[in-house]
Motif scaffolding. Structure first.
Motif, PDB file in Angstrom:
ATOM      1  N   SER A 137       0.619  -1.744   0.102  1.00  0.00           N
ATOM      2  CA  SER A 137      -0.156   0.045   0.532  1.00  0.00           C
ATOM      3  C   SER A 137       0.992   1.161   0.565  1.00  0.00           C
ATOM      4  O   SER A 137       0.615   2.106  -0.387  1.00  0.00           O
ATOM      5  CB  SER A 137      -0.717   0.055   1.613  1.00  0.00           C
ATOM      6  OG  SER A 137      -0.079   0.064   2.362  1.00  0.00           O
ATOM      7  N   ARG A 138       2.178   1.496  -0.422  1.00  0.00           N
ATOM      8  CA  ARG A 138       3.194   2.358   0.429  1.00  0.00           C
ATOM      9  C   ARG A 138       3.311   2.619  -1.745  1.00  0.00           C
ATOM     10  O   ARG A 138       3.992   1.819  -2.518  1.00  0.00           O
ATOM     11  CB  ARG A 138       4.820   1.530   0.521  1.00  0.00           C
ATOM     12  CG  ARG A 138       4.795   1.462   1.559  1.00  0.00           C
ATOM     13  CD  ARG A 138       5.768   0.612   2.232  1.00  0.00           C
ATOM     14  NE  ARG A 138       6.946   1.561   2.137  1.00  0.00           N
ATOM     15  CZ  ARG A 138       8.179   1.718   2.467  1.00  0.00           C
ATOM     16  NH1 ARG A 138       8.018   0.401   2.711  1.00  0.00           N
ATOM     17  NH2 ARG A 138       9.204   2.253   2.059  1.00  0.00           N
ATOM     18  N   VAL A 139       2.637   4.055  -1.827  1.00  0.00           N
ATOM     19  CA  VAL A 139       3.125   5.007  -3.058  1.00  0.00           C
ATOM     20  C   VAL A 139       3.932   5.493  -3.460  1.00  0.00           C
ATOM     21  O   VAL A 139       4.564   6.068  -1.976  1.00  0.00           O
ATOM     22  CB  VAL A 139       1.870   5.425  -3.237  1.00  0.00           C
ATOM     23  CG1 VAL A 139       1.685   5.785  -4.558  1.00  0.00           C
ATOM     24  CG2 VAL A 139       0.034   4.714  -3.284  1.00  0.00           C
ATOM     25  N   HIS A 140       5.074   4.938  -4.402  1.00  0.00           N
ATOM     26  CA  HIS A 140       6.005   5.261  -5.134  1.00  0.00           C
ATOM     27  C   HIS A 140       5.533   6.605  -6.334  1.00  0.00           C
ATOM     28  O   HIS A 140       7.043   7.648  -5.572  1.00  0.00           O
ATOM     29  CB  HIS A 140       6.708   4.430  -5.661  1.00  0.00           C
ATOM     30  CG  HIS A 140       8.195   4.855  -6.110  1.00  0.00           C
ATOM     31  ND1 HIS A 140       8.361   5.755  -6.855  1.00  0.00           N
ATOM     32  CD2 HIS A 140       9.792   5.389  -5.305  1.00  0.00           C
ATOM     33  CE1 HIS A 140       9.924   5.915  -7.014  1.00  0.00           C
ATOM     34  NE2 HIS A 140      10.388   5.926  -6.009  1.00  0.00           N
ATOM     35  N   GLY A 141       4.695   6.509  -6.820  1.00  0.00           N
ATOM     36  CA  GLY A 141       4.691   7.734  -7.227  1.00  0.00           C
ATOM     37  C   GLY A 141       3.682   7.391  -8.132  1.00  0.00           C
ATOM     38  O   GLY A 141       2.698   6.349  -8.570  1.00  0.00           O
ATOM     39  N   GLY A 142       3.570   7.683  -9.852  1.00  0.00           N
ATOM     40  CA  GLY A 142       2.374   7.691 -10.627  1.00  0.00           C
ATOM     41  C   GLY A 142       2.146   8.807 -11.964  1.00  0.00           C
ATOM     42  O   GLY A 142       3.946   9.352 -12.322  1.00  0.00           O
ATOM     43  N   TYR A 143       2.526   7.993 -12.979  1.00  0.00           N
ATOM     44  CA  TYR A 143       2.601   8.789 -14.265  1.00  0.00           C
ATOM     45  C   TYR A 143       1.425   7.613 -15.198  1.00  0.00           C
ATOM     46  O   TYR A 143       0.147   7.437 -14.561  1.00  0.00           O
ATOM     47  CB  TYR A 143       4.057   7.805 -14.791  1.00  0.00           C
ATOM     48  CG  TYR A 143       3.857   6.191 -15.143  1.00  0.00           C
ATOM     49  CD1 TYR A 143       3.590   5.681 -17.256  1.00  0.00           C
ATOM     50  CD2 TYR A 143       4.143   5.100 -14.443  1.00  0.00           C
ATOM     51  CE1 TYR A 143       3.423   5.093 -17.103  1.00  0.00           C
ATOM     52  CE2 TYR A 143       3.877   3.894 -14.648  1.00  0.00           C
ATOM     53  CZ  TYR A 143       3.839   4.053 -16.384  1.00  0.00           C
ATOM     54  OH  TYR A 143       3.329   2.375 -16.188  1.00  0.00           O
ATOM     55  N   ARG A 144       1.054   8.226 -16.147  1.00  0.00           N
ATOM     56  CA  ARG A 144       0.008   8.571 -17.093  1.00  0.00           C
ATOM     57  C   ARG A 144       0.467   7.115 -18.106  1.00  0.00           C
ATOM     58  O   ARG A 144       1.175   7.312 -18.512  1.00  0.00           O
ATOM     59  CB  ARG A 144      -0.130   9.683 -17.504  1.00  0.00           C
ATOM     60  CG  ARG A 144      -0.839  10.721 -17.108  1.00  0.00           C
ATOM     61  CD  ARG A 144      -1.993  12.187 -17.538  1.00  0.00           C
ATOM     62  NE  ARG A 144      -2.134  12.764 -16.805  1.00  0.00           N
ATOM     63  CZ  ARG A 144      -3.594  12.664 -16.249  1.00  0.00           C
ATOM     64  NH1 ARG A 144      -4.248  11.539 -16.342  1.00  0.00           N
ATOM     65  NH2 ARG A 144      -4.116  13.346 -15.198  1.00  0.00           N
ATOM     66  N   ARG A 145      -0.708   6.893 -18.705  1.00  0.00           N
ATOM     67  CA  ARG A 145      -1.155   5.359 -19.305  1.00  0.00           C
ATOM     68  C   ARG A 145      -1.367   5.898 -21.162  1.00  0.00           C
ATOM     69  O   ARG A 145      -2.827   6.645 -20.674  1.00  0.00           O
ATOM     70  CB  ARG A 145      -0.919   4.199 -18.984  1.00  0.00           C
ATOM     71  CG  ARG A 145       0.496   3.792 -18.184  1.00  0.00           C
ATOM     72  CD  ARG A 145       0.096   2.748 -18.428  1.00  0.00           C
ATOM     73  NE  ARG A 145       0.291   1.250 -19.084  1.00  0.00           N
ATOM     74  CZ  ARG A 145       0.547   0.270 -19.162  1.00  0.00           C
ATOM     75  NH1 ARG A 145      -0.207  -0.318 -17.606  1.00  0.00           N
ATOM     76  NH2 ARG A 145       0.284  -0.434 -20.139  1.00  0.00           N
ATOM     77  N   ARG A 146      -1.474   6.175 -22.099  1.00  0.00           N
ATOM     78  CA  ARG A 146      -2.090   5.932 -23.348  1.00  0.00           C
ATOM     79  C   ARG A 146      -2.308   5.247 -23.562  1.00  0.00           C
ATOM     80  O   ARG A 146      -1.213   4.024 -24.630  1.00  0.00           O
ATOM     81  CB  ARG A 146      -1.296   7.777 -24.497  1.00  0.00           C
ATOM     82  CG  ARG A 146      -2.542   7.703 -25.397  1.00  0.00           C
ATOM     83  CD  ARG A 146      -1.660   8.970 -25.806  1.00  0.00           C
ATOM     84  NE  ARG A 146      -2.616   9.842 -27.215  1.00  0.00           N
ATOM     85  CZ  ARG A 146      -3.953  10.282 -27.162  1.00  0.00           C
ATOM     86  NH1 ARG A 146      -3.574  10.869 -25.536  1.00  0.00           N
ATOM     87  NH2 ARG A 146      -4.484  10.578 -27.376  1.00  0.00           N
ATOM     88  N   LEU A 147      -3.969   4.634 -23.678  1.00  0.00           N
ATOM     89  CA  LEU A 147      -4.015   3.174 -24.391  1.00  0.00           C
ATOM     90  C   LEU A 147      -5.352   3.723 -25.009  1.00  0.00           C
ATOM     91  O   LEU A 147      -6.027   4.939 -25.598  1.00  0.00           O
ATOM     92  CB  LEU A 147      -4.745   2.427 -23.302  1.00  0.00           C
ATOM     93  CG  LEU A 147      -3.984   2.391 -22.653  1.00  0.00           C
ATOM     94  CD1 LEU A 147      -4.399   1.452 -21.211  1.00  0.00           C
ATOM     95  CD2 LEU A 147      -2.489   1.039 -22.603  1.00  0.00           C
ATOM     96  N   ALA A 148      -5.003   2.865 -26.394  1.00  0.00           N
ATOM     97  CA  ALA A 148      -6.362   2.639 -27.773  1.00  0.00           C
ATOM     98  C   ALA A 148      -7.376   1.689 -27.242  1.00  0.00           C
ATOM     99  O   ALA A 148      -6.415   0.021 -26.863  1.00  0.00           O
ATOM    100  CB  ALA A 148      -5.621   2.382 -29.061  1.00  0.00           C
TER     101      ALA A 148
END
Length: 519
Positions: free
Chosen positions: A34-45
């Motif tokens: 449950s320890r969040v390191h970070g995040g980023y955006r993914r682009r999916l078709a």
């Protein structure tokens, strides 16, 4: 997952979304973090909606793995049914493109995908096919079907293996040699019945790797071999194909035509082509009569398999040349009555006659017409009226067709033909007895039929009987059991279609995957 925004942008539907999970499992060790390191955006078709492309802008989070012994420090959460590692397409879209690629291959599939608003390139579709997992083949099915198909016709052939009970494609081999098939059968034991054509290479491989398996020769190929032998018999008695004229007895007419044919044959020049045909016929039969397989003869003499087969099945050197004439030159004979009538009417200009028959559908050359009229021009006499003559293939078709499939006119033609030639009457009797034996599955009568075929004195039938005796067990099984190669032939046609759809891009690895995985 929560969708924050939906908007349209230039014919495209864009979805902005984010995940709301509080914890995720490590893909390596399975520990929940449950320890969040970070995040980023993914682009999916994704699959199209209402005829418009769909793009998903998804915010995902990266978690820290709590297990100290795990080599992975961080990992990204995955949404079931929506995301996959390193993927830019959703699983639904990927599976749809895979189906399109398997059905239509590269460029045709790309055109269909663009029409469905899921644009992609031909190379991307081919890469999707190559990433599909191979079929794992364990033990061989109980009933196998084996046949070859052309990778490059006349040069390179492959082998397709089928489960005859389920119709499932089992494997594809890169050639059609006995060694390759023997190695495959030894690596996949368990075959009890093997359906094949008359190939000697396949027969040798099955005898070597599966000596206890029952080999079944395909009935279609047996009937095809019989029709080819009948055509050669008809060709050797082509003097009987002309109907006698009303002002001459039938016996006298037949005798005159036979004499004319004999004079024509005796006056034929002994050129290099004839000498080479005699030498090849003698060399092939020197090995074939000793039981050497056609493939081995081909490799020894440096000839193509089809050439060796033609000489091996020809009783005489002249029989080997039957059916090798030009089809385009043979087309002129259909217009021969018209040309003779116009010649007798006074039109002797070859260019004008050529223009007239072109309007009637002739597709040959002007030189062909000029060569056809050369004999009439040299004689200085009116063009003779040729008697009505059956073509060799027409007479063969009449002799090998089911009586119920012939109309009244065709039945009468066949009756007259057999009455003019006792030899062809005996051949037709052999055809009828073989057809009854094949349809009624009376394989036990094969020996009697072979004896009757040899007693006709016709060399093509005798050659066929000799070949069937060499493969008598498989032929008897083919005429007795219910199994045949019809399912394999259907898959061979499918393989040809797949090969053509690839537009030259079908390497063996890609072609093999498409054959095995296509619906």
């Amino acid at each position: 997952m929560v969708v924050d925004e939906v908007r349209t942008d230039g014919g495209r539907i864009a979805l902005t979304a984010r995940t709301v999970t509080r914890e995720a499992a490590c893909p390596d060790c399975g520990a929940v973090s449950s320890r969040v390191h970070g995040g980023y955006r993914r682009r999916l078709a994704d699959l199209a909606a209402a005829g418009q492309e769909v793009a998903i802008d998804l915010l995902v989070r990266r978690f820290l793995c709590p297990a100290t012994e795990c080599p992975r420090r961080t990992f990204v959460e995955q949404v079931d049914g929506l995301t996959e590692r390193f993927a830019r397409r959703t699983p639904f879209l990927r599976r749809s493109l895979e189906k399109i690629a398997l059905a239509l291959a590269g460029r045709p599939g790309a055109r269909l995908a663009a029409h469905l608003s899921i644009p992609t390139s031909a190379n991307s579709l081919l890469r999707l096919v190559r990433r599909l997992p191979d079929k794992h083949v364990g033990a061989a099915p109980r009933v196998l079907g084996i046949d070859d198909f052309a990778l490059k016709k006349g040069h390179v052939y492959g082998t397709i293996i089928l489960d005859m009970e389920t119709g499932e494609r089992v494997d594809v081999l890169p050639d059609r040699t006995a060694e390759t098939l023997t190695a495959w059968l030894r690596a996949h034991p368990g075959a009890e019945i093997v359906c094949r054509d008359r190939s000697s290479a396949y027969a040798e491989a099955v005898r070597t790797a599966c000596p206890d398996a029952i080999q079944v020769a395909d009935r279609f190929h047996l009937w095809k071999n019989l029709c080819e032998a009948v055509e050669k018999c008809v060709a050797t008695h082509r003097s009987c194909l002309a109907e006698p004229t009303e002002d001459a007895p039938a016996d006298a007419t037949a005798g005159q035509e036979a004499a004319a044919v004999q004079v024509e044959v005796s006056s034929r020049p002994e050129g290099m082509r004839v000498i080479r045909r005699l030498e090849r016929h003698a060399a092939v039969h020197a090995l074939y009569d000793k039981g050497v397989p056609i493939q081995a003869i081909s490799e020894t003499l440096g000839l193509d398999r089809k050439t060796v087969r033609r000489y091996a099945h020809a009783a005489t050197p002249e029989d080997a040349s039957l059916g090798t004439g030009s089809r385009r030159y043979g087309q002129i004979h259909a217009y021969s009555p018209y040309l003779q009538r116009r010649w007798n009417e006074g039109c002797t200009d070859a260019a004008r006659l050529y223009a007239e028959i072109v309007e009637l559908g002739f597709t040959g050359s002007k030189r062909t017409v000029r060569r056809h009229l050369q004999e009439i021009r040299a004689s200085g006499k009116p063009a003779p009226d040729k008697p009505k003559t059956l073509a060799v293939r027409t007479a063969t078709w009449l002799s090998t067709s089911h009586p119920d499939h012939l109309d009244e006119s065709s039945t009468l033609k066949l009756k007259k033909l057999l009455s003019r030639s006792p030899e062809l009457d005996a051949v037709a009797a052999c055809v009828r007895s073989f057809a009854a034996m094949m349809t009624e599955r009376r394989g036990s009568d094969l020996e009697n039929w072979l004896t009757s075929a040899e007693d006709t004195g016709m060399k093509p039938l005798q050659s066929l009987a000799r070949g069937l005796r060499q493969d008598s067990d498989a032929v008897t099984a083919g005429l007795t059991l219910e199994w045949s190669s019809r399912k394999v032939e259907g898959n061979v046609n499918r393989a040809k279609r797949i090969k053509r759809d690839e537009y030259g891009r079908a390497g063996f690895d890609l072609l093999c995957l498409q054959i095995l995985l296509a619906d």
